[in-house]
Structures are given as C-alpha cells and as structure tokens.
Design a protein around this motif. Structure first.
Motif, PDB file in Angstrom:
ATOM      1  N   ARG A 289      18.650 -25.049  46.263  1.00 45.57           N
ATOM      2  CA  ARG A 289      17.935 -25.109  47.730  1.00 45.57           C
ATOM      3  C   ARG A 289      19.279 -24.043  48.873  1.00 45.57           C
ATOM      4  O   ARG A 289      18.284 -23.069  49.335  1.00 45.57           O
ATOM      5  N   ARG A 328       8.664 -24.630  45.464  1.00 43.65           N
ATOM      6  CA  ARG A 328       8.526 -26.138  45.957  1.00 43.65           C
ATOM      7  C   ARG A 328       9.568 -25.383  46.859  1.00 43.65           C
ATOM      8  O   ARG A 328       9.699 -25.509  48.270  1.00 43.65           O
ATOM      9  N   GLU A 332      10.246 -23.868  50.602  1.00 42.11           N
ATOM     10  CA  GLU A 332      11.150 -24.598  51.759  1.00 42.11           C
ATOM     11  C   GLU A 332      12.342 -24.049  51.932  1.00 42.11           C
ATOM     12  O   GLU A 332      12.504 -24.165  53.757  1.00 42.11           O
TER      13      GLU A 332
END
Length: 697
Positions: A289, A328, A332
């Motif tokens: 991330r 996903r 984000e």
C-alpha cells in the motif's frame, strides 16, 4: 638411541640449511653467497652443498632426546610397519601421509574397516603407503571429486597444470586404470570377518508421523525446494516466512535431500503457523500500500499514464485473490495520491518510477506467495476440525464446483492452497496448472495431498513443548532405558546436533557431543567423560565426524540413528552405518546391543531408507520378536543382484522388507505408499560396481 642421535646432531653435514627453492647455475651461486650465516661450521669441501647451521632455543648441549616432540622413526628401517585407521588420512599432501609413506620397512600393513574407495585416487593413496606406485594423477572431472582436483592442483607445477588441460583421456583409458586399481586390490588386500556372533545385536524400526503443523511446514518446504536451485537466493527486504525458511534450510546443504531431512527431523511447536501467515500477509499488504501510493504520486508528477507503471497495473497477479486485493490497493492509492510540487526534472522522476515498478513486481510476487501460504494453512486448519463424513471446506473449487464429494475424491494443492477434485485435476495435469480459474500455480502429483491425511487431526491443547515427533520419540525412548545403559545418538550434521541437544536438555537427559569440529582436545574430553558412566548418558555424534572412527565405546549398548544417512554413494552409506554400529557392537561388549532406525512416514526418510537398505534378506520390524531379529547395515556386502527395500504395513506393524518378501506376502500387506515421492539426486540412480568389504572393526 640417545648416542646415535647425539652423533647425528654433531655431524657438520647434518647442520645445514636447505633453501626454500631449487636454484641452478649462476642463480644458485649468487643465492649461496647472499645467504651465508654467521659462525657457519667447517663443512667438507669435497661435497658441495648449501651451507648453514641448525639453531634452536636454549643450550643444545643441555638438551637430550626428550626435547623431541615425536621419535625419529625415519632413522630406522623397521621389520614390520602397521598403519591403522587409514581412512582418516584423506589428503595425499598432508604431513601425516608424507611421513607415513616415507617410513622404510620390510613389511607394511595397512588396516581399515571402511577404506575410501570412491575413485582411482583413493586406491593410489593406499598403494603409496605400502610402497606401490600405480600411476600418475589425472584431473578429469567426473572421474575424481572436485575437492580432490583442487588438492592435486596445489601440488602441481605450472607445466603439469598446463599439460593436464592439454590431455583428453578416453573412457577406455579410464576403464583401464579402474581395472588396474582393482588388480591391486585383488593382489594386496585381504579381509576377514569379525567373530561377533556371541554378542547379541537387535535392530528395531521406529516409525513416527509428522504432526499436522509440522506436516504443513514440511509440505510447503518440499514444494518450495522442488522449484528452486539449491544455491541460496538473494533475500529481499520483506521476505515472507515461507521463503525465509527455505533459505535457512539450504544453509550448508549440498543437496535437496539434506534440507528435507533437516525439516523432517526438527519442528518448533511453539510457533502458530496461522498467526505467522496472517501477520506476514498484513505486513506485505501494508508495504505494498505504501509503495503504490508513492508510485501513484510519481506517476502524477511525470504524467506517465500509459508508461511502465500504467502497463504494470493492467497485468495483475498470478492468483485471482491476490489480483483482487492488488486492484483494491491500487484504487485506494489512486484516490489518496496528490500531485506534489515538482522539484526535479521529469526524466529523473520517470527513472524513480521505473525503479518503483521493479519493487512493486517483487512485492506482488510476495503477496501472491503469502496469500497462497495463508490459504493452505487455513485449509489444513479447517480439515483438522472436520470429520470424514463432512468436509467443511465446501465444494470443489475447480470447474465442476461439486459439493457432494467424498474426501478420497478431493486433493489439496500445496502450492496454492486450493481444493480440487481428482476429475478436475485430471484435465489439467497435462497443462501443469491449477484448475481454479485465475490461478496459474504449477500442479504435479507431488503438489497434491489427500484431505484424509489432515481430517480429524487437530492438536488439542498441546501442554508440553515439542521438538518434532521424531526427537520427542527419541527422548522418550532414552528416558525408558535402564539408568545404567548408555546411548550413542548419530545425526546427519552439526545443525541437527544443536536441535538434539535442545531436546535432550529439555527432557533432563545428560549428554556429550562429537561434532565435525577438528578440536582434538575437546573431542578427547567428551569421549573420556562418556566412557566414565557417571558423567552423562548420551553421546551425540555426527556421522561425518572423524573422531569416532575406531573408538571402543562398549560402555554404550543402544545405538540410535535420528534419520537415514544421506550419502553420496551406496558404499559411503554402508561404510558410515557399519562404523557407527561397530562402536558398540564389538569385542568387550557384555550387553545386548539395540540398534534403532527412526523414520518418519511420507517424508524423504522413507525414500532414502528404501534406496539404501539393499542388503536385507528378512524384514526389519517395528517391534521385532526374538525370531524376527534383523541385522540391518551391520555388514557391507556385494551389491550385485541387490534390490531396494520397501516400507510396508504388515498386519498393523510396519516393516522395512526386501521386495522379494513383499511379493510373497502381498495379500497381508496394506496397499499404501509411505514415501514422499521426491526426485532423489543422481547418487540414488544406480548402484556402484559390486564390492566386498571387511567387517573387522
């Protein structure tokens, strides 16, 4: 002898200094003039030789024969010279070998129970010790081991090295040398059998099973090692636990068998695999991330929507679940990214983005691996709490999607963790890919496990620490032995010695250690303490240790092999096993000698034991009666006409039996294979030429 020594020491011809290098002509004359020493003795002018004198600390006149560290054996010509345990001399260039080969004697005897006979070089060393020169050394890979080639090169001159590269010997030439060496053995070698029939020896087969968690770790490692090179791979910053364990298992291992043997023997029961996999998955996802956010910001700064980063985002992962999570995380990161104020040029930013894409590719692979590992552990955990009547994992995840399947019709894919029926797998075996849509993990028979192996095997509240089922069983066996009995525990390498020490120490068992450490004083101390029966009960010995060769350890009457010995050849296996057993089963033994062979089902233990125990004529039983006693690996005999043995379940008892016996009792044997189905190295492909070796240890 003292008078002879004093006379030799006072002889001026003896008091010289030999130059380090041979010199000729003018070079020699100039060197002689430049190296004259003070107070040189008056030597005989008729004999031209290098000049100098022997110097020593202290007053030579006050020294006697006692100041010598060893007797000067080379001063004499002996009637009979006996060289014992010649197998310990492994290097022809060593001082020990040179000293022994230089001794003069009317008769020379070389003694050894298990001499090294790997190649022509080994036979030549034995011949040299008794004054027979067979032939020159030839550096031909494939006919001599690499470490011996290196040792021989160190002894060669540059001209000899150059010549070794020029010459190319034919196979017929090497065969002639082989027969030449065999003729030497036929003429000079004699063997005799030790008359040990009066000393009772009983061999036992001890079978263990991996615990559910240990099985999961071992199966993962098997699949991982099946797809990597034995050489250690470069570690990344965020290395998953599975990859880290694979790398650790390969430390100091030359073959995959060695790594698998370690994994089958040792297990840390304090670790919860599900917790470890979950934490690893979270760590990789958090790191991914962060890197995606950095990549999105760089992409906005250099305006590269269709460049390398944009192309990478369209590729996805090699697993459908990993692809879903990755997409996903990308969404984000795209929503959270803000275009920073540009402080560097567009080219430099594009270069940074290119480097970031390389990092993202690596992290994506790690995400896929971690998800598959977590899925595999979750499947096992679910199966362990299930019953044979109901499989709680639900339907087949393959194309058929059936949910009414018997456990025998399902297979758990250890490489990706998916559950598929045999019908769906049958359609994909030829493609070597998982039948589940979106997963391209490789599939082979070795990658599949039956759910029945895990169903109903949950570990309910393990109260005590476990070191693996095998080490726990060995500790239990040692504790059950009479207090006055002592034990020899043989292991494969030094790493397993440490694990055995931890296990025995945890159970309060006193022990000593003989590793491959070259410290002679430390080894001597351990042996002396073990022979003092009040010091400790168990001596842990590495099968590769030279310290144990020839030792008389008849104070021990229990010999335990932690695992089948992985050797480079059948001869080496039989030699090591014979040497180990004969430490206790020898003249002077007053008790019954018990030999225990431990093997773990469905691991490489079974494959190695079946491939190496070829001398059996009757089965080696799990719980043998007096009439079922089998002498396993107590003699090295000819391998001609021998066949591999097989581990079978005969009327509820396990036995390692010769194939001829298995065929005769086929109706009484449970039709099940307990091997690991791993591809063994070339050392197990064929047996060597027939040989007969003495048993006079």
């Amino acid at each position: 002898m003292q008078d002879r020594l004093d006379s030799e020491m006072n002889d001026p011809a003896f008091q010289v200094t030999v130059p380090l290098k041979r010199r000729r002509g003018k070079d020699y004359a100039s060197a002689k003039q430049s190296k004259k020493l003070k107070d040189q003795p008056d030597v005989n002018a008729e004999v031209e030789r290098p000049e100098g004198r022997i110097t020593s600390q202290g007053n030579d006149s006050e020294r006697g024969f006692e100041w010598l560290k060893t007797p000067l054996f080379h001063l004499f010509r002996w009637n009979r010279l006996v060289i014992d345990e010649v197998a310990l001399i492994t290097n022809k260039s060593s001082r020990t070998f040179s000293s022994l080969a230089g001794l003069e004697a009317e008769k020379k005897w070389v003694l050894c129970g298990t001499p090294s006979l790997d190649d022509f070089h080994d036979i030549k060393m034995i011949a040299r010790l008794i004054g027979v020169e067979l032939a020159v050394d030839v550096l031909s890979p494939g006919f001599i081991s690499n470490y011996k080639i290196k040792s021989l090169r160190d002894e060669m001159s540059n001209a000899e090295k150059f010549q070794s590269f020029q010459e190319s010997r034919t196979l017929h030439w090497h065969l002639q040398r082989h027969h030449y060496a065999q003729n030497f053995l036929d003429i000079f070698v004699r063997s005799n059998d030790a008359a040990l029939a009066h000393i009772d020896e009983r061999s036992h087969l001890r079978v263990t099973k991996l615990g559910p968690s240990h099985r999961a770790v071992y199966q993962e490692l098997t699949v991982g090692l099946d797809s990597v090179n034995v050489n250690l791979r470069e570690k990344s910053k965020h290395l998953p636990d599975r990859e880290d364990r694979i790398n650790k298992s390969l430390v100091d291992c030359q073959t995959i068998e060695e790594a698998l043997v370690r994994s089958a023997e040792v297990f840390d029961g304090t670790r919860d695999l599900y917790v470890i996999r979950t934490a690893q998955f979270k760590a990789v996802k958090d790191t991914l991330r962060e890197r995606l956010l950095e990549a999105e910001q760089l992409g906005l700064e250099c305006n590269d929507p269709g460049g390398k980063y944009g192309a990478w985002k369209k590729v996805g992962a090699e697993d459908s679940e990993a692809t879903t999570i990755l997409q996903r995380l990308i969404r984000e990161a795209r929503g959270a990214a803000t275009k920073p104020k540009s402080k560097t040029g567009a080219k430099k930013v594009a270069k940074e983005l290119h480097e970031e894409v390389s990092n993202l590719r690596q992290l994506t692979r790690e995400l896929t691996t971690t998800i598959r590992s977590l899925r595999y552990v979750e499947r096992i955990r679910t199966l362990q709490t299930s019953t044979h009547a109901v499989i709680k994992t639900g339907r087949c995840e393959g194309p058929c999607a059936r949910s009414d399947l018997d456990p025998a019709q399902l297979r758990l894919l250890s490489l990706c963790g998916h559950l598929s029926c045999t019908a769906c797998l049958g359609q994909t075996y030829s493609d070597y890919a998982c039948p589940v849509d979106g997963c391209i993990a490789g599939v082979a028979i070795v990658h599949t496990r039956s759910p029945e192996d895990f169903v109903g095997t949950a570990e309910d509240g393990v109260k005590e620490r476990t070191f693996g089922s095998k080490l726990d069983a060995i500790a239990k066996l040692i504790v059950s032995c009479p207090p006055q009995d002592q034990v020899l525990l043989f292991v494969q390498d030094n790493m397993l010695i440490e694990e055995a020490q931890n296990c025995l120490g945890h159970h309060g068992i006193t022990y000593g250690t003989l590793s491959t450490d070259k410290n002679e004083e430390k080894a001597r101390t351990a042996i002396e303490k073990f022979q003092d029966t009040d010091s400790f009960q168990v001596l842990i010995v590495s099968l590769d240790s030279d310290h144990v060769t020839g030792l008389n350890l008849t104070n021990a009457n229990h010999v335990i092999f932690l695992a089948p010995y992985h050797a480079k050849s059948q001869y080496e296996y039989s030699s090591k096993m014979l040497q180990a057993i004969r430490r206790a089963h020898r003249f002077g033994q007053e008790k019954i000698v018990h030999v225990y062979h431990f093997v773990t089902l469905n691991t490489v233990d079974v494959d190695i034991l079946q491939a190496r125990e070829i001398q059996l004529t009757t089965p080696l039983w799990q719980s043998p009666s007096a009439s079922e006693n089998t002498l396993s690996a107590t003699r090295i005999v000819t391998t001609e006409g021998k066949a591999k043995s097989r581990l079978v379940n005969h009327k509820g008892r396990f036995a390692l039996a010769p194939k001829k016996w298995v065929k005769q009792h086929k109706e009484e044997i449970l039709d099940k294979d307990y091997s690991a189905h791993v591809q063994l190295s070339v050392a197990y492909e064929a047996y060597e030429d027939g040989y007969v070796l003495e048993d006079d240890l």
